[in-house]
Design an enzyme around this catalytic site. Structure first.
Site, PDB file in Angstrom:
ATOM      1  N   GLU A 177       0.829  -1.218   0.000  1.00 22.43           N
ATOM      2  CA  GLU A 177       0.000   0.000   0.000  1.00 22.43           C
ATOM      3  C   GLU A 177       0.857   1.260   0.000  1.00 22.43           C
ATOM      4  OE1 GLU A 177      -4.253   0.392   1.199  1.00 22.43           O
ATOM      5  OE2 GLU A 177      -3.508  -0.814   2.887  1.00 22.43           O
ATOM      6  N   TYR A 225       0.343  -7.729  -1.689  1.00 22.91           N
ATOM      7  CA  TYR A 225      -0.811  -7.045  -1.122  1.00 22.91           C
ATOM      8  C   TYR A 225      -2.053  -7.680  -1.724  1.00 22.91           C
ATOM      9  CZ  TYR A 225      -4.228  -3.479   0.127  1.00 22.91           C
ATOM     10  OH  TYR A 225      -5.345  -2.827   0.623  1.00 22.91           O
ATOM     11  N   ASP A 258       0.761  -8.195   3.286  1.00 26.96           N
ATOM     12  CA  ASP A 258      -0.586  -8.091   3.837  1.00 26.96           C
ATOM     13  C   ASP A 258      -1.459  -9.077   3.069  1.00 26.96           C
ATOM     14  OD1 ASP A 258      -3.081  -7.459   4.729  1.00 26.96           O
ATOM     15  OD2 ASP A 258      -2.934  -5.306   4.330  1.00 26.96           O
ATOM     16  N   HIS A 283      -0.711  -0.922  10.553  1.00 25.41           N
ATOM     17  CA  HIS A 283      -0.022  -2.205  10.644  1.00 25.41           C
ATOM     18  C   HIS A 283       1.297  -2.008  11.380  1.00 25.41           C
ATOM     19  CE1 HIS A 283      -2.399  -4.354   7.407  1.00 25.41           C
ATOM     20  NE2 HIS A 283      -2.704  -3.089   7.148  1.00 25.41           N
TER      21      HIS A 283
END
Length: 280
Positions: A45, A124, A170, A272
């Site tokens: 991200e 991701y 992630d 995170h």
């Protein structure tokens, strides 16, 4: 002679926001990077062009870090990258998907680590949505299903080659009840749906090793994502969706894993926490 090496994964939740000094107690990502100095940082991200990312990370790049990244074809969305202390010998974007290779969700780099070549991959995975009557939810749900259907066979082929590979990032899926604090309240929510959890289980059955679970054992967490809202962070009501899956050849070299949980809510520079796996 082999030497230890550390691979960190972190969803930066926007690279510009992550490097920004938020308050006098929170100088952002760059001091953390300088203090901990892993050998590889897998970022998700990023949400910025490469030019903007290089500007945001300029102090680290001036200090000798190498940046490899891929942007999303939708401006301001997704984007994954790899920061390495040694320049990668090869880089591969995507996994052969006509739909997802331009979406900034997957990137591999071959790096000399501990005396051998290790493939490090930043992932991701789409967040998805619960399946409702809302067309937007349907679209997000189906996008995630398509990604899983394409990416699963790719991972199975990768682990079957038995190289030294780690895919981290992630994953947007908590595999078991141990991986989410409020699992009972999230049984119908994206990230903890039965087919998603089964998909992760199938990857482990195919040979991938969840190195944090191996290291920590059958315990709750350790979590690495908490909502910004309410008291989720203070109460450690989190999710373990940021993790490393390693091939057997690399997992055999595992020394430890660690979640770099901030010591206070106002010291977080992302929703995170960085997660580091150390190998020998």
């Amino acid at each position: 002679m082999t030497t230890p090496f550390a691979i960190t994964t972190i969803n930066v939740n926007g690279i510009r926001a992550s490097v920004k000094q938020r308050n006098e107690n929170n100088p952002g990502m760059l001091p953390w990077l300088a203090d901990h100095a892993p050998d590889v940082v897998l970022m998700q991200e990023i949400r910025a062009s490469e030019a903007i990312t290089r500007k945001a990370l300029a102090p680290a790049l001036d200090d000798g870090w190498f940046l490899t990244m891929t942007e999303s074809d939708v401006k301001g969305r997704s984007g994954v990258g790899v920061l390495t202390r040694a320049e990668p010998s090869a880089v591969r974007i995507g996994f052969g998907s006509d739909e997802f290779d331009t979406s900034g969700r997957y990137l591999e780099a071959d790096v000399d680590l501990g005396g051998s070549t290790v493939t490090v991959a930043s992932l991701y995975l789409p967040s998805g949505a619960a399946l409702t009557d809302d067309p937007k939810d349907v679209e997000k749900y189906e996008e995630k299903v398509r990604f899983l259907n394409e990416f699963g066979p790719y991972l199975d082929k990768l682990v079957g080659a038995d190289g030294q590979v780690v895919v981290a990032g992630d994953w947007n899926i908590a595999h078991t009840e141990r991986d989410i604090k409020n699992w009972k309240g999230n049984r119908k929510n994206s990230g903890f749906l039965p087919h998603e959890r089964e998909w992760v289980g199938a990857r482990i059955t195919s040979g991938w090793a969840d190195v944090a679970r191996i290291h920590h054992g059958d315990v709750d967490g350790p979590y690495a994502w908490w909502s910004w809202r309410g008291k989720a962070f203070d109460n450690d009501s989190g999710w373990r969706i940021d993790y490393h899956l390693a091939t057997p050849a690399l997992a055999a070299r595992l020394q430890s894993t660690h979640v770099h949980r901030a010591d206070a809510y106002d010291r977080r520079w992302s929703d995170h926490a960085p997660v580091t796996a150390t190998f020998l």
